[in-house]
Structures are given as C-alpha cells and as structure tokens.
Motif scaffolding. Structure first.
Motif, PDB file in Angstrom:
ATOM      1  N   GLN A 184       6.437  -3.705  13.727  1.00 31.92           N
ATOM      2  CA  GLN A 184       6.012  -3.715  15.128  1.00 31.92           C
ATOM      3  C   GLN A 184       5.226  -4.981  15.452  1.00 31.92           C
ATOM      4  O   GLN A 184       4.723  -5.150  16.554  1.00 31.92           O
ATOM      5  N   ASN A 185       5.123  -5.853  14.464  1.00 34.02           N
ATOM      6  CA  ASN A 185       4.406  -7.115  14.608  1.00 34.02           C
ATOM      7  C   ASN A 185       4.830  -7.992  13.434  1.00 34.02           C
ATOM      8  O   ASN A 185       5.558  -7.547  12.552  1.00 34.02           O
ATOM      9  N   ASN A 186       4.399  -9.240  13.415  1.00 34.59           N
ATOM     10  CA  ASN A 186       4.573 -10.026  12.193  1.00 34.59           C
ATOM     11  C   ASN A 186       3.680  -9.396  11.129  1.00 34.59           C
ATOM     12  O   ASN A 186       2.460  -9.330  11.300  1.00 34.59           O
ATOM     13  N   THR A 187       4.283  -8.931  10.058  1.00 36.84           N
ATOM     14  CA  THR A 187       3.617  -7.986   9.169  1.00 36.84           C
ATOM     15  C   THR A 187       3.303  -8.581   7.800  1.00 36.84           C
ATOM     16  O   THR A 187       4.167  -9.212   7.175  1.00 36.84           O
ATOM     17  N   ASN A 188       2.083  -8.356   7.319  1.00 44.62           N
ATOM     18  CA  ASN A 188       1.686  -8.800   5.984  1.00 44.62           C
ATOM     19  C   ASN A 188       2.397  -7.983   4.915  1.00 44.62           C
ATOM     20  O   ASN A 188       2.598  -6.766   5.078  1.00 44.62           O
ATOM     21  N   VAL A 189       2.769  -8.637   3.827  1.00 44.85           N
ATOM     22  CA  VAL A 189       3.294  -7.943   2.647  1.00 44.85           C
ATOM     23  C   VAL A 189       2.481  -8.399   1.432  1.00 44.85           C
ATOM     24  O   VAL A 189       1.839  -9.451   1.449  1.00 44.85           O
ATOM     25  N   PHE A 190       2.540  -7.596   0.365  1.00 43.98           N
ATOM     26  CA  PHE A 190       1.690  -7.824  -0.800  1.00 43.98           C
ATOM     27  C   PHE A 190       2.527  -7.750  -2.069  1.00 43.98           C
ATOM     28  O   PHE A 190       3.596  -7.146  -2.091  1.00 43.98           O
ATOM     29  N   SER A 191       2.020  -8.350  -3.127  1.00 40.54           N
ATOM     30  CA  SER A 191       2.762  -8.395  -4.387  1.00 40.54           C
ATOM     31  C   SER A 191       2.702  -7.080  -5.149  1.00 40.54           C
ATOM     32  O   SER A 191       3.526  -6.829  -6.024  1.00 40.54           O
ATOM     33  N   GLU A 192       1.703  -6.221  -4.841  1.00 39.90           N
ATOM     34  CA  GLU A 192       1.565  -4.946  -5.526  1.00 39.90           C
ATOM     35  C   GLU A 192       0.700  -4.017  -4.684  1.00 39.90           C
ATOM     36  O   GLU A 192      -0.063  -4.477  -3.819  1.00 39.90           O
ATOM     37  N   PRO A 193       0.809  -2.696  -4.917  1.00 41.55           N
ATOM     38  CA  PRO A 193      -0.048  -1.749  -4.193  1.00 41.55           C
ATOM     39  C   PRO A 193      -1.524  -2.021  -4.478  1.00 41.55           C
ATOM     40  O   PRO A 193      -1.882  -2.477  -5.565  1.00 41.55           O
ATOM     41  N   LEU A 194      -2.366  -1.755  -3.507  1.00 43.61           N
ATOM     42  CA  LEU A 194      -3.821  -1.902  -3.565  1.00 43.61           C
ATOM     43  C   LEU A 194      -4.283  -3.351  -3.503  1.00 43.61           C
ATOM     44  O   LEU A 194      -5.487  -3.616  -3.484  1.00 43.61           O
ATOM     45  N   SER A 195      -3.337  -4.307  -3.470  1.00 45.90           N
ATOM     46  CA  SER A 195      -3.738  -5.708  -3.398  1.00 45.90           C
ATOM     47  C   SER A 195      -4.426  -5.993  -2.067  1.00 45.90           C
ATOM     48  O   SER A 195      -4.084  -5.423  -1.032  1.00 45.90           O
ATOM     49  N   LYS A 196      -5.430  -6.876  -2.115  1.00 49.61           N
ATOM     50  CA  LYS A 196      -6.155  -7.257  -0.906  1.00 49.61           C
ATOM     51  C   LYS A 196      -5.687  -8.599  -0.353  1.00 49.61           C
ATOM     52  O   LYS A 196      -6.076  -8.988   0.749  1.00 49.61           O
TER      53      LYS A 196
END
Length: 341
Positions: free
Chosen positions: A183-195
C-alpha cells in the motif's frame, strides 16, 4: 568597731552586681522559648519552588534545618545558615538549581538474552519517582524482574531488565496462493525481527507471493517470506490476499506471446516481452545474493546469483502487475530491478 566592707560580685561581662543579685540596668536576660525561624526553598532567581516552613525551638537549642528533595532540582547553597535557635527575622534560604535527570532504560529479553521489544526509556525530573513494568502482552511468560522496579531519577543512567521464557518467533501455516500487496513503498528485511531494512523497497501497488510466515510470540506481528532473505512484517503498509485465477492458464495459452513465455507463472498474465541477448551485472553488494525463480512468482530454486556477477539475459517480460522479469540463458528468472539493464 572597724569599718564594715560591702561585698560585690561580678557578672560574666565584668559589671558589678549587688549581693542580693539585683540586675544592673546594662544586663539583659533572654528567657524566650519560642524562637521561630522561617525556612525558604527558592531557585537561583529567588523564586519559591516549594512551600516555606516555620520551625520553632528554645533559645540556643540545636536547630535542624528541614532539608527537602525537590524533583528537578539539586541543593546549591544556603543563605543565613545557623545551627542554633537565635532570632532571625530574615529566615534561612535554601537555594536550589535546576538539573536534568538521566533516563532509566528498561530491557525486555527472552531467556537466551535476545531483545523481544525495543528498549523503553523512562524520563522524569531529578529525584522524581519512577516505576517500571513488564510487557503486558508477555506478562504470563515473565521469569525475572529487576531487584528494584521502582526508584528515583538521578543524574546517572539506570538500567533494568525483565526476562521472559518465550521463543521470539513461531512458524505459521499459510495458504498456498497467499500474496501480499503493498500500500506504499514498503521496507523489507533480511530476516524476521531485524531492525535494519534492506536498501531497496518494494514498489507501491505491487503483489508478491508468500513462501512462508512466522509470528512474533509476544505480539501480533507476522513476518512474510517473499523468497530467500526477503521478509516483510505486517507492521508495514501491506494487505494479504488469496489469488486464484483458474482461467489464467487458458488465457496465456491463447496469448500470441505464449510460444516465447510459456513457462511464466499462471498467476499473472504477460503484457509485453522484449529480446535482450546480452550480458548484464547483478546490482547487489559482492557479499549478497539474489534468488533465482523457475517462473516469476512461481517456485524458487536453490540457484543464487552473487552481487557483481555477470549473467546473460535472453529477454525481459512484463506482467499485468507491471513487474518486469529477466529470463536468463539458463532458464531461470530474476527481477529486472536487480540487474544493470
């Protein structure tokens, strides 16, 4: 008879007194037992910061000043200081200066020492009381609390730790055709719980197949695996949907592009295609990899391509969700945004 002499006594200051102890006019005796002293609590500008107090005692008795802790202030000096009760119409002034306190940092960890939420920072005035509390959503997993969950803010940082007997994540079962839509330009992460999000974001309005999911055990956040080391949490602006298009396969078979793209996933239709036939470079850091796909949004493969690696692209295809994929000479697909096309 001889001449009679009158005996004299001397007072403590050398003045004569009669034998019958009649006081001379120059001697005064203080007998009051109700000396009152007013104690003022002021800041460096003389403004009152706490209600003044009046103390009473016998003349020359020891005077104990009622010191007072005032949140946000520290005692700086005393004006008109005295240790005994002697008359003082001005009173005693306790002068305070304003001083900031240091925060109290509260950590919430599992039994393996991993943080299960962001540290909490409690702030307040100097000498003000504070109370720390465990996470409400994980309170029933609590196995350790700090020795002093309550205290006072000081000029030094204080740390407190709560420990919970929980696993940080648990696996979730997902439906076969589950997708997330941005619904927007969305952040993705390399692993769960990553900040720390990855450099690239998912574009607004695109859909991505979900290959697995885990849930944080202490809240309702779900992490969706979009393939390889790419995860998106439900806390981002995304929605989920089940995509079932039983007629799409037939639509693709009837498409004039069918002969060149007959291995494309049946989830999306191909709306354009272009031959490339040249070597390009993978636009990732040399210590990172991108995932290869057997078909776009279809099945992933163990094949990976390293950052800065050269690959040969036969053609690029655009799907009806406006994503663009590159077909490599070995038959695998990668998203074109990861290539130096």
């Amino acid at each position: 008879m001889g001449k009679q002499h009158t005996r004299h006594h001397f007072s403590h200051n050398g003045e004569k007194t009669m034998e019958n102890d009649v006081l001379s006019p120059k001697v005064k005796k203080i007998t009051r037992d109700d000396v009152k002293i007013k104690i003022h609590y002021v800041d460096s500008l003389g403004h009152e910061i706490a209600k003044s107090k009046t103390i009473k005692g016998h003349y020359l008795d020891k005077l104990d000043i009622p010191w007072q802790e005032i949140p946000g202030y520290v005692l700086s000096s005393v004006t008109n200081f005295q240790q005994t009760f002697i008359p003082n119409s001005d009173g005693i002034y306790l002068v305070y200066v304003n001083q900031l306190s240091a925060p109290v940092i509260v950590y919430h960890r599992n039994s393996h020492g991993q943080l299960i939420s962001d540290p909490q920072y409690l702030e307040g005035k100097l000498n003000q009381s504070f109370d720390s509390h465990p996470l409400q959503e994980a309170n029933h997993f609590l196995i350790h609390t700090p020795n002093n969950a309550s205290g006072q803010f000081t000029d030094k940082v204080q740390e407190q730790e709560y420990i919970y007997n929980v696993r940080p994540i648990r696996e979730l079962k997902i439906q076969k055709n589950l997708y997330v839509k941005t619904q927007n330009n969305t952040n993705v992460f390399s692993e769960p719980l990553s900040k720390d999000p990855l450099d690239k974001k998912l574009p607004y309005g695109t859909s991505w197949k979900v290959f697995g999911a885990v849930s944080e055990t202490y809240n309702n956040i779900i992490w969706y695996n979009l393939g390889g080391n790419t995860w998106v949490p439900s806390s981002e602006k995304i929605t989920t949907e089940i995509v079932n298009r039983p007629t799409t396969k037939q639509e693709m078979l009837n498409s004039p592009l069918n002969q060149s793209v007959n291995d494309i996933s049946y989830t999306y239709s191909v709306i354009d295609s272009m031959n490339i036939n040249r070597n390009v470079k993978v636009l990732y850091y040399s210590d990172q990899y991108i995932t290869a796909w057997k078909t776009p949004y279809g099945d992933m493969d163990n094949q990976r391509f390293k950052g800065d690696q050269q690959v040969f692209v036969n053609k690029i295809v655009q799907l009806d969700n406006y994503s663009v994929w590159a077909q490599l000479d070995d038959g695998y697909y990668v998203e074109s945004k990861y290539l130096n096309l």
